[in-house]
Structure formats: C-alpha cells, structure tokens
Design a protein around this motif. Structure first.
Motif, PDB file in Angstrom:
ATOM      1  N   ARG A   5       0.689  -0.753   0.215  1.00  0.00           N
ATOM      2  CA  ARG A   5       0.414   0.225  -0.133  1.00  0.00           C
ATOM      3  C   ARG A   5       0.997   1.357  -0.058  1.00  0.00           C
ATOM      4  NH1 ARG A   5      -0.343  -1.076   4.864  1.00  0.00           N
ATOM      5  NH2 ARG A   5       0.773  -0.480   6.573  1.00  0.00           N
ATOM      6  N   LEU A   6      -0.008   2.487  -0.625  1.00  0.00           N
ATOM      7  CA  LEU A   6       0.876   3.501  -0.377  1.00  0.00           C
ATOM      8  C   LEU A   6       1.250   4.121   1.470  1.00  0.00           C
ATOM      9  CD1 LEU A   6      -0.707   5.622  -3.317  1.00  0.00           C
ATOM     10  CD2 LEU A   6       0.961   4.702  -3.190  1.00  0.00           C
ATOM     11  N   ASP A  16      11.534  -4.717   0.358  1.00  0.00           N
ATOM     12  CA  ASP A  16      10.641  -5.457   0.532  1.00  0.00           C
ATOM     13  C   ASP A  16       8.745  -5.845  -0.380  1.00  0.00           C
ATOM     14  OD1 ASP A  16       9.688  -8.383   2.588  1.00  0.00           O
ATOM     15  OD2 ASP A  16       8.113  -6.950   3.121  1.00  0.00           O
ATOM     16  N   ALA A  17       8.462  -4.156  -0.629  1.00  0.00           N
ATOM     17  CA  ALA A  17       7.358  -3.968  -0.848  1.00  0.00           C
ATOM     18  C   ALA A  17       7.511  -4.141  -2.576  1.00  0.00           C
ATOM     19  CB  ALA A  17       6.902  -2.498  -0.675  1.00  0.00           C
ATOM     20  N   ALA A  18       8.905  -4.116  -3.132  1.00  0.00           N
ATOM     21  CA  ALA A  18       9.520  -4.710  -4.466  1.00  0.00           C
ATOM     22  C   ALA A  18       8.900  -6.090  -4.868  1.00  0.00           C
ATOM     23  CB  ALA A  18      10.897  -3.637  -4.888  1.00  0.00           C
ATOM     24  N   PHE A  19       9.824  -6.891  -3.693  1.00  0.00           N
ATOM     25  CA  PHE A  19       9.624  -8.218  -3.912  1.00  0.00           C
ATOM     26  C   PHE A  19       7.864  -8.567  -4.169  1.00  0.00           C
ATOM     27  CE2 PHE A  19      14.229  -8.292  -3.370  1.00  0.00           C
ATOM     28  CZ  PHE A  19      14.741  -9.513  -4.089  1.00  0.00           C
ATOM     29  N   ALA A  20       7.329  -7.609  -3.137  1.00  0.00           N
ATOM     30  CA  ALA A  20       6.077  -8.292  -2.898  1.00  0.00           C
ATOM     31  C   ALA A  20       4.946  -8.198  -4.102  1.00  0.00           C
ATOM     32  CB  ALA A  20       5.233  -7.826  -1.476  1.00  0.00           C
ATOM     33  N   LEU A  21       5.434  -6.811  -4.349  1.00  0.00           N
ATOM     34  CA  LEU A  21       4.854  -6.165  -5.511  1.00  0.00           C
ATOM     35  C   LEU A  21       5.795  -7.893  -6.781  1.00  0.00           C
ATOM     36  CD1 LEU A  21       3.086  -4.112  -6.366  1.00  0.00           C
ATOM     37  CD2 LEU A  21       4.765  -2.983  -7.322  1.00  0.00           C
ATOM     38  N   TYR A  22       6.436  -7.984  -7.208  1.00  0.00           N
ATOM     39  CA  TYR A  22       6.409  -8.667  -7.789  1.00  0.00           C
ATOM     40  C   TYR A  22       6.197 -10.034  -8.046  1.00  0.00           C
ATOM     41  CZ  TYR A  22      10.298 -11.399 -10.965  1.00  0.00           C
ATOM     42  OH  TYR A  22      10.825 -12.640 -11.964  1.00  0.00           O
ATOM     43  N   LEU A  78      14.253   0.350 -22.189  1.00  0.00           N
ATOM     44  CA  LEU A  78      13.453  -0.127 -22.716  1.00  0.00           C
ATOM     45  C   LEU A  78      12.336  -1.083 -21.716  1.00  0.00           C
ATOM     46  CD1 LEU A  78      13.035  -0.110 -26.560  1.00  0.00           C
ATOM     47  CD2 LEU A  78      12.906   2.083 -25.146  1.00  0.00           C
ATOM     48  N   GLY A  79      12.977  -2.354 -21.013  1.00  0.00           N
ATOM     49  CA  GLY A  79      12.517  -2.988 -20.069  1.00  0.00           C
ATOM     50  C   GLY A  79      12.068  -2.493 -18.905  1.00  0.00           C
ATOM     51  N   HIS A  80      13.226  -1.326 -18.982  1.00  0.00           N
ATOM     52  CA  HIS A  80      12.800  -0.423 -17.554  1.00  0.00           C
ATOM     53  C   HIS A  80      11.983   0.005 -17.418  1.00  0.00           C
ATOM     54  CE1 HIS A  80      14.375   1.214 -13.011  1.00  0.00           C
ATOM     55  NE2 HIS A  80      14.115   2.414 -13.858  1.00  0.00           N
ATOM     56  N   ALA A  81      11.705   0.879 -18.991  1.00  0.00           N
ATOM     57  CA  ALA A  81      11.082   1.498 -18.752  1.00  0.00           C
ATOM     58  C   ALA A  81       9.318   0.699 -18.418  1.00  0.00           C
ATOM     59  CB  ALA A  81      10.805   2.482 -19.585  1.00  0.00           C
ATOM     60  N   ALA A  82       8.549  -0.286 -18.989  1.00  0.00           N
ATOM     61  CA  ALA A  82       7.424  -0.501 -19.693  1.00  0.00           C
ATOM     62  C   ALA A  82       7.553  -1.624 -17.866  1.00  0.00           C
ATOM     63  CB  ALA A  82       7.616  -2.100 -20.245  1.00  0.00           C
ATOM     64  N   ILE A  83       8.627  -1.776 -17.276  1.00  0.00           N
ATOM     65  CA  ILE A  83       8.276  -2.624 -16.132  1.00  0.00           C
ATOM     66  C   ILE A  83       7.433  -1.506 -15.388  1.00  0.00           C
ATOM     67  CG2 ILE A  83       9.167  -3.358 -13.777  1.00  0.00           C
ATOM     68  CD1 ILE A  83       8.995  -5.708 -16.420  1.00  0.00           C
ATOM     69  N   VAL A  84       8.259  -0.056 -15.480  1.00  0.00           N
ATOM     70  CA  VAL A  84       7.684   1.019 -14.184  1.00  0.00           C
ATOM     71  C   VAL A  84       6.774   1.332 -14.716  1.00  0.00           C
ATOM     72  CG1 VAL A  84       8.435   3.644 -13.744  1.00  0.00           C
ATOM     73  CG2 VAL A  84       9.841   1.984 -13.965  1.00  0.00           C
ATOM     74  N   LYS A  85       6.211   0.916 -15.851  1.00  0.00           N
ATOM     75  CA  LYS A  85       4.769   1.729 -16.176  1.00  0.00           C
ATOM     76  C   LYS A  85       3.698   0.284 -15.712  1.00  0.00           C
ATOM     77  CE  LYS A  85       0.759   3.448 -17.781  1.00  0.00           C
ATOM     78  NZ  LYS A  85       0.152   3.748 -17.122  1.00  0.00           N
ATOM     79  N   TYR A  86       4.242  -0.278 -16.134  1.00  0.00           N
ATOM     80  CA  TYR A  86       2.995  -1.826 -15.640  1.00  0.00           C
ATOM     81  C   TYR A  86       2.741  -2.121 -13.787  1.00  0.00           C
ATOM     82  CZ  TYR A  86       1.135  -6.512 -14.840  1.00  0.00           C
ATOM     83  OH  TYR A  86       0.128  -7.058 -14.652  1.00  0.00           O
ATOM     84  N   GLY A  87       4.033  -1.624 -12.928  1.00  0.00           N
ATOM     85  CA  GLY A  87       4.409  -1.841 -11.877  1.00  0.00           C
ATOM     86  C   GLY A  87       3.722  -0.905 -11.487  1.00  0.00           C
ATOM     87  N   SER A  88       3.754   0.519 -11.520  1.00  0.00           N
ATOM     88  CA  SER A  88       2.343   2.079 -11.330  1.00  0.00           C
ATOM     89  C   SER A  88       1.493   1.641 -11.291  1.00  0.00           C
ATOM     90  CB  SER A  88       3.094   2.902 -12.041  1.00  0.00           C
ATOM     91  OG  SER A  88       3.050   3.898 -11.706  1.00  0.00           O
ATOM     92  N   ASP A  89       0.734   0.927 -12.107  1.00  0.00           N
ATOM     93  CA  ASP A  89      -0.197   0.412 -12.287  1.00  0.00           C
ATOM     94  C   ASP A  89      -0.767  -0.430 -11.529  1.00  0.00           C
ATOM     95  OD1 ASP A  89      -0.424   2.394 -14.224  1.00  0.00           O
ATOM     96  OD2 ASP A  89      -0.347   0.545 -15.942  1.00  0.00           O
ATOM     97  N   VAL A  90       0.136  -1.010 -11.037  1.00  0.00           N
ATOM     98  CA  VAL A  90      -0.110  -2.007  -9.718  1.00  0.00           C
ATOM     99  C   VAL A  90      -0.800  -1.563  -8.530  1.00  0.00           C
ATOM    100  CG1 VAL A  90       0.027  -4.470  -8.688  1.00  0.00           C
ATOM    101  CG2 VAL A  90       0.152  -4.425 -11.063  1.00  0.00           C
ATOM    102  N   TYR A  91       0.817  -1.020  -8.343  1.00  0.00           N
ATOM    103  CA  TYR A  91       1.134  -0.486  -6.990  1.00  0.00           C
ATOM    104  C   TYR A  91      -0.183   0.579  -7.083  1.00  0.00           C
ATOM    105  CZ  TYR A  91       3.933   1.465  -3.469  1.00  0.00           C
ATOM    106  OH  TYR A  91       4.323   2.476  -2.658  1.00  0.00           O
ATOM    107  N   LEU A  92      -0.737   1.592  -8.008  1.00  0.00           N
ATOM    108  CA  LEU A  92      -1.635   2.250  -7.334  1.00  0.00           C
ATOM    109  C   LEU A  92      -3.133   1.706  -7.812  1.00  0.00           C
ATOM    110  CD1 LEU A  92      -0.269   5.713  -9.582  1.00  0.00           C
ATOM    111  CD2 LEU A  92       0.285   4.620  -7.228  1.00  0.00           C
ATOM    112  N   GLY A  93      -3.092   0.789  -7.597  1.00  0.00           N
ATOM    113  CA  GLY A  93      -5.039   0.380  -7.521  1.00  0.00           C
ATOM    114  C   GLY A  93      -5.761   0.266  -9.229  1.00  0.00           C
ATOM    115  N   GLN A  94      -4.141   0.507 -10.546  1.00  0.00           N
ATOM    116  CA  GLN A  94      -4.916   0.788 -11.565  1.00  0.00           C
ATOM    117  C   GLN A  94      -5.661  -0.463 -12.728  1.00  0.00           C
ATOM    118  OE1 GLN A  94      -2.982   3.841 -13.396  1.00  0.00           O
ATOM    119  NE2 GLN A  94      -3.675   5.945 -11.470  1.00  0.00           N
TER     120      GLN A  94
END
Length: 255
Positions: A5-6, A16-22, A78-94
């Motif tokens: 959560r935020l 630890d949160a990064a591993f949980a999100l992964y 480019l892989g880093h950028a795409a992961i950031v975008k996808y992870g952000s959507d999940v992190y924010l509940g989108q």
C-alpha cells in the motif's frame, strides 16, 4: 495487498515491497522483460565477438562489442521503462495490461534513450571524480526514466524533476539502490558461475538472458516505489491519491 500500500518506507521496506509486488504478477513482469530482451538475445547470438586481446588485428571484434553494448543498453532501458509503467499501475490499484504497457512505450522511446545517453555521460564524468561522482549522479537522477514514463515529461524536465525529488533524500535513495543492486549482483554471480560450467557460449548467453528476464524487473519495481516514496515524503502523494480515489468513487444511491 496491504504490504504494497502507499506509504513512506524505510530502505529495507522499499525493497521488501518491490519483491511483494513482483511476486503478485511475476509472469507479467517476466513477459514484458522478455519482449524487451529479444533484440539483445538475437544480437548476442549473431554477433559473438572472438575472445582475443589483439584488437588491432581484429577491428571487427571492437565493432561487434560496441554493437552488442548499444543493443543491450537500449533493451535494458526500454524493459526498465515498461516494468515501471506496469508496476505503477498495479501499485496504484489501476488496471494493468502487459500488451498495453508495451505499446505505450513506443512514443517514449526517443526521450528514454536520449535521457539514458545523457545520464550515461554524467556517469562517465563521475568516474573521473574518483568514482564518488557516480553515487551522486545515481542518487540525483534516479527517477529520470520513471518521470518520463509516469509524468510524460520531456528529457530536460525529467532531469529537473528528478533533482527536485532527490533533494534532501539522496542518502535514502542511494542506500535503497545499493541494497537492491547488491542483491541482484550476488544472484547474477551465482547464475554466471552455473552458466560457465556449461562450457558453451550459446548456453551461457541463454542462461544470462533468462536471469535478466527473471531478475531485472525487481530493479525497475524498486525504482518505481522509490519514486513514489519520495513523492509521499515531499508532496503528500499518498493523501493526494487517496483523495482522488474518493472523488472517483460513485456516490451512494439515494432512496
């Protein structure tokens, strides 16, 4: 998930949160990174430079090494950028979709690569400052790609934005990055040793690529959470996000 959560986090809590999100969407992260790594894998299999120290007599070795390095950097960015975008959507509940995420990177390819080139030059300059400058560059411009992807900023605006986010928090940022990179490095060494036992260059390349697909997303996810952590600490982003979510919630039906 409550563990992602935020909220403001310590260094170890961010990792630890990064591993949980992964773990939550590991397959999607690996799929996105695999798509980004395809050009690098093809380049490595086609341009395999000879093992030699006589570069004067073998200029093609230098050319193959440079081409591999360029393709590898492009794929990683480019892989880093795409992961950031996808992870952000999940992190924010989108709503998060891997295919949509990859497509959304297309118009951002040029600014992402240009920012990567500029910060790479700064890293080189930092090496000349007895390596200390590298740590400063890493801490100050940690969010370049993240800002371009998530805020749709220009390259110059991303430099200014990352500098602002890191103000007063460089030690926190650097400690977080060092922790996740140390974990990644130790794992890569173990995988590299396993690959070297195969006595096959192709197998070694495949093993290294597979490790990148599986392991590299954790670096990008950590960077994304660190970006939001700095926004929470400096801008109250968690409160802002919660208020926006409440505004978007449908009003209760009146009898």
């Amino acid at each position: 998930m409550s563990e992602v959560r935020l909220r403001a986090r310590s260094v170890s809590e961010i990792v630890d949160a990064a591993f949980a999100l992964y773990r939550r969407d590991a397959g999607q992260y690996m799929l996105i990174m695999a798509v980004a790594m395809v050009p690098r894998l093809i380049a490595q299999l086609i341009w395999q430079p000879e093992q030699t120290t006589d570069f004067i007599s073998h200029p093609e070795v230098i050319m193959a090494t440079l081409l591999l390095s360029v393709v590898s950097v492009i794929s990683s960015l480019l892989g880093h950028a795409a992961i950031v975008k996808y992870g952000s959507d999940v992190y924010l509940g989108q709503p998060a979709d891997a295919a949509r995420t990859v497509r959304s990177m297309v118009p951002k390819i040029v600014p992402i690569l240009w920012a990567g080139f500029l910060v790479g030059f700064l890293y080189f300059a930092g090496l000349l400052c007895f390596f200390i400058g590298v740590f400063y560059v890493a801490a100050r411009y940690f969010a370049l790609t993240t800002v371009i992807v998530l805020e749709d900023a220009s390259v110059m605006d991303a430099f200014a934005r990352s500098s602002a986010l890191s103000a007063g928090r460089k030690r926190h940022i650097l400690n977080t990055l060092l922790l996740v990179w140390i974990i990644y490095f130790l794992l890569s060494v173990c995988v590299g040793l396993v690959g070297s036992l195969m006595h096959s260059n192709v197998v070694t390349i495949m093993v290294a690529t597979l490790f990148t697909i599986v392991g590299a997303p954790i670096i990008a996810i950590t960077n994304m959470i660190l970006y939001y952590d700095c926004r929470i600490r400096g801008e109250g982003f968690d409160i802002e996000h919660m208020a926006a979510a409440m505004d978007r919630a449908p009003a209760p039906a009146t009898p």
